[in-house]
Design a protein around this motif. Sequence first.
Motif, PDB file in Angstrom:
ATOM      1  N   CYS A  96       0.830  -1.215   0.000  1.00 22.37           N
ATOM      2  CA  CYS A  96       0.000   0.000   0.000  1.00 22.37           C
ATOM      3  C   CYS A  96       0.860   1.260   0.000  1.00 22.37           C
ATOM      4  N   LEU A 136       1.835   1.742  -3.541  1.00 20.14           N
ATOM      5  CA  LEU A 136       0.693   2.246  -4.309  1.00 20.14           C
ATOM      6  C   LEU A 136       0.493   3.744  -4.081  1.00 20.14           C
ATOM      7  N   GLY A 191       2.303  -0.230 -10.363  1.00 20.21           N
ATOM      8  CA  GLY A 191       1.526  -0.321  -9.135  1.00 20.21           C
ATOM      9  C   GLY A 191       0.625  -1.542  -9.131  1.00 20.21           C
ATOM     10  N   SER A 193       2.569  -4.747  -8.730  1.00 16.41           N
ATOM     11  CA  SER A 193       3.169  -4.934  -7.405  1.00 16.41           C
ATOM     12  C   SER A 193       2.236  -5.652  -6.435  1.00 16.41           C
ATOM     13  N   ILE A 194       0.939  -5.642  -6.721  1.00 15.67           N
ATOM     14  CA  ILE A 194      -0.036  -6.294  -5.836  1.00 15.67           C
ATOM     15  C   ILE A 194       0.092  -7.815  -5.910  1.00 15.67           C
ATOM     16  N   LEU A 246      -6.575   1.107 -11.624  1.00 14.22           N
ATOM     17  CA  LEU A 246      -5.803   1.250 -10.387  1.00 14.22           C
ATOM     18  C   LEU A 246      -6.651   1.816  -9.253  1.00 14.22           C
ATOM     19  N   VAL A 254      -7.903   0.018  -5.679  1.00 12.40           N
ATOM     20  CA  VAL A 254      -7.744   0.558  -4.326  1.00 12.40           C
ATOM     21  C   VAL A 254      -9.090   0.548  -3.593  1.00 12.40           C
TER      22      VAL A 254
END
Length: 311
Positions: free
Chosen positions: A185, A188, A211, A214-215, A280, A284
Motif C-alpha cells: 500500500c 501504491l 503499481g 506490485s499487488i 488502479l 484501491v
Amino acid sequence: MNTFYAPLAGLIPKEFEEPIQGEDYSLVPRKWGVSFFDWAELGSKHKLHIPYRVGDMRLKGCNMELAITAESIEEVQDKILPFHVMMYARGIHPFSVQFVSNYSVNDYAGINSRKSSYGLDSLPEGLRTGITSATASVEIWGAPYTSGSGSRRGGLTRSLTPELFAQVVDDVQRWKELRDKYPVCLFLERVLTSSPVVSDTGQSLLHVWTGLESIFPKVQSEVSFRLALYLAQLQAPLGDRKDFFQRAKRSYGDRSKVAHGGAIKTKAGEDPWLEAWSILTHTVCAMLERRRVPTEEELIEELLVAADASN
C-alpha cells in the motif's frame, strides 16, 4: 495539537462556502486574494522556507486549502498523503499540494495593508481585522512531495462536495489500517501521486501498471491473463468481474506496447491512460471494501468456491 494548511491547486469547492470538518481534516474555501505586497511582507518579516515569489505563483490556482491537525510539520506528510490518494480513489482529478503553512491564506491575506491605517482603509471590510506581522509569525514550508498532473484528464471531476469529503475521510482511516498491514500500500501511494506528474502519457501508463503488478508479485508467467483474472476477482465485492477482466487485459496490452517501444492511441473515444488509472483507483477501492489485500492463492480459492456454488 496544531493546525496546518495546505493549498490545493486545481480543485473547486462545491455546495459549501464555509469550512467543513471530519476527523483530523478540514476543507477551507479560499475567500481572499493575497497581493504581491502581502507576499513581500511575508518574505521579509516571517519564516518562509520557499522564496516568496514562488509562494505567490503557487497560490494562484488554489481555490481551497486542506487543514490538517498535527503535532508537527513532520506529521503533516504522514496525514496528508493518505488523504490525497483516497481523493484519487474516489474519482478526483489529479491535483497538487502547493505548500504547507501554519496559517490559512484567509488569515495572511491583507497582512501588508493591515500594518498601517492608510492600508487598512483600502481593504474590503472582511479583511480589515486579522493578523499582522506584529501579532503573528507565519511559517511556510515547501510541498511535502511532488504531485499534480502533466495534462488535463477528461472523465475525472475537479469538484469536491461535502459528501465526497466525508467519504474520503472515512476511507483514510481504513487505508491507514491497510497500510500498516500491507507494505504494498505504501508503494501504491507513491505510484498514485507520482504517475500523473509524468508528462509522457505512455511512460505514465507504464508507471500506473507497476503499481498494479506490485499487488501480485508471484505472477511470472501468463502475465496478461493472470493479472487480469486476479484484478477482476479482487473487484468482486464492487461489480462486474467479467467486464473488469476484459478491461484489465486490454489495458495490459497497452502497457506491453509502451514497454516494447510502441505508442498508444485513443481508441473509440477511450483514453488508454484514463482506463489504466481507473483500473488502479478501482482496485484501491476494492481493497478498502475488503479491508485486506488478498494473495493470489486466496483469490483463486474465491473463484473456485464461487464456481462450485454456481453449479
